[in-house]
Design a protein around this motif. Sequence first.
Motif, PDB file in Angstrom:
ATOM      1  N   ILE A  38      26.238 -22.429 -33.046  1.00 21.67           N
ATOM      2  CA  ILE A  38      26.616 -21.191 -33.726  1.00 21.67           C
ATOM      3  C   ILE A  38      27.965 -20.743 -33.171  1.00 21.67           C
ATOM      4  O   ILE A  38      28.118 -20.518 -31.972  1.00 21.67           O
ATOM      5  N   GLY A  41      29.348 -14.695 -35.788  1.00 20.52           N
ATOM      6  CA  GLY A  41      28.426 -13.993 -36.667  1.00 20.52           C
ATOM      7  C   GLY A  41      28.962 -12.639 -37.066  1.00 20.52           C
ATOM      8  O   GLY A  41      29.870 -12.085 -36.441  1.00 20.52           O
ATOM      9  N   ARG A  44      24.047  -9.728 -40.513  1.00 21.34           N
ATOM     10  CA  ARG A  44      22.844 -10.562 -40.428  1.00 21.34           C
ATOM     11  C   ARG A  44      23.152 -12.029 -40.713  1.00 21.34           C
ATOM     12  O   ARG A  44      22.255 -12.826 -40.968  1.00 21.34           O
ATOM     13  N   HIS A  45      24.421 -12.413 -40.649  1.00 22.62           N
ATOM     14  CA  HIS A  45      24.814 -13.781 -40.938  1.00 22.62           C
ATOM     15  C   HIS A  45      25.514 -14.404 -39.733  1.00 22.62           C
ATOM     16  O   HIS A  45      26.159 -13.715 -38.938  1.00 22.62           O
ATOM     17  N   VAL A  46      25.385 -15.730 -39.624  1.00 20.40           N
ATOM     18  CA  VAL A  46      26.113 -16.499 -38.619  1.00 20.40           C
ATOM     19  C   VAL A  46      26.734 -17.707 -39.294  1.00 20.40           C
ATOM     20  O   VAL A  46      26.315 -18.120 -40.389  1.00 20.40           O
ATOM     21  N   TYR A  54      24.873 -19.025 -42.584  1.00 23.48           N
ATOM     22  CA  TYR A  54      23.410 -18.896 -42.632  1.00 23.48           C
ATOM     23  C   TYR A  54      23.013 -17.423 -42.609  1.00 23.48           C
ATOM     24  O   TYR A  54      23.664 -16.601 -41.944  1.00 23.48           O
ATOM     25  N   ASP A  56      20.584 -15.122 -40.887  1.00 25.97           N
ATOM     26  CA  ASP A  56      19.929 -15.274 -39.586  1.00 25.97           C
ATOM     27  C   ASP A  56      18.652 -14.443 -39.525  1.00 25.97           C
ATOM     28  O   ASP A  56      18.700 -13.214 -39.458  1.00 25.97           O
ATOM     29  N   HIS A  68      25.010  -8.797 -35.688  1.00 23.91           N
ATOM     30  CA  HIS A  68      26.038  -9.605 -35.022  1.00 23.91           C
ATOM     31  C   HIS A  68      27.373  -8.872 -35.070  1.00 23.91           C
ATOM     32  O   HIS A  68      27.723  -8.249 -36.082  1.00 23.91           O
ATOM     33  N   ARG A 395      16.806 -24.397 -42.917  1.00 22.22           N
ATOM     34  CA  ARG A 395      18.198 -24.509 -42.463  1.00 22.22           C
ATOM     35  C   ARG A 395      19.077 -25.118 -43.537  1.00 22.22           C
ATOM     36  O   ARG A 395      20.199 -24.654 -43.784  1.00 22.22           O
ATOM     37  N   LEU A 400      17.999 -19.403 -41.064  1.00 23.14           N
ATOM     38  CA  LEU A 400      17.555 -19.741 -39.718  1.00 23.14           C
ATOM     39  C   LEU A 400      16.311 -18.945 -39.364  1.00 23.14           C
ATOM     40  O   LEU A 400      16.309 -17.713 -39.457  1.00 23.14           O
TER      41      LEU A 400
END
Length: 453
Positions: A38, A41, A44-46, A54, A56, A68, A395, A400
């Motif tokens: 990773i 981010g 709520r995404h990375v 993604y 997360d 994040h 994934r 995730l």
Amino acid sequence: MPPSHDHDGPGRHAALHARHRAVMPDWLTLLYERPIEISHGEGRHVWDAEGRRYLDFFGGILTTMTAHALPEVTRAVAEQAGRILHSSTLYLNGPMVELAERIAELSGIPDARVFFTTSGTEANDTALLLATAHRGSNQVLAMRNGYHGRSFSTIGVTGNAAWSPTSLTPLQTFYLHGGVRGRGPFAGLSDDAFVAACVDDLRDLLAQTRGPVAALLAEPVQGVGGFTHGPDGLFAAFREVLDEHGILWISDEVQTGWGRTGDHFWGWQAHAAAGPPDMLTFAKGIGNGMSVGGVVARAEVMNSLDASSVSTFGGSPVTMVAGLATLDHLLAHDLQGNARRVGGLLLTRLREGTAGLSTVREVRGRGLMIGVELVRPGTNEPSPEATAWALEAAREAGLLVGRGGGPAGTALRVAPPLSLTREEAEEGAELLVSALAEVEKRLLGEAGRAARP
């Protein structure tokens, strides 16, 4: 739009995985057949180091609690780092005292004292030290299927074989029923009968101990165990028996604290008839990614150690300002209420979407702490294969999630940041349901091939 970040493109993960295997322990768990790095981010995404985005739903194991790259936390850490990073507990520390004051008040524990650590493992280790010293006993109670960390002492109270690499321990531990509602000898009972049976089990165990027992250490919702829990009020019923014997109650709030369960700020509050525990431990979310853990205890218990001590890294100025900024944001934006509302939506969507899948035995949880237990189709038999495939399929779809649940590890763990939006909950549920449907199709296909002569 997310900030611009360079990435290495295809091949980065494979090359880094080879280097990882050459220098890291074999037992250091990695998710996925082809592990990912990773890189950054937002919200709520990375994004991974090969540039893929993604949603997360695991937050670095329930640690990125708010979001994040939360600006308030980033700014507080940067400003503090520009002044001083470290001093140790040998010196007064304003941010540490302020955060301790706020946590002591929020804990519900009267005349509370707070000791900061760098992790949940260290927090539970400290709580065990306090309890055994205060009570003059190395006998402790813990829950079957529970998990409390990876140190030598906390492994000694972990009731999950998958996370217990040694039977050697300085403690004599007695394991209770009650952490798993849907499996085991009491699963078919009503809630009231279940609680009564677990209390009888506790009394029976105490009849077999020799001398005083120090404490019961228990998670209100078992985290690594797959987000399982007994009926509300179970620990209140236990507390009545514990009080008869002077046994301390330690609530492990490393995963359940700070409002994640939605209904309560602390997991112990689902058992509030008992009043607050004698001690609670915390970590993970309060630092929003910074290394913060700790113990809250009644002064009588906290002050019972008769030797001097310090913490080199516990309560460092930079982690304390991160904790203060996280707590401010959490309370100002009612993230506990959001966990209740959006978590309820997510739980409903997952239950609706998986209702026709024979691979899904149970969707359980509260707030933004949801477990999806997987079995072989048409059976009650745990399926590690289904869980591994579901992780991979999710994934691949851009989602995730984590893994846990008993010795076989056959539950998906869904625990997004508490700021999750309704739209993201709907999207994540759709992605996970699709992944689970794909897994069921694969399992049924393999079963069909195996049945052919």
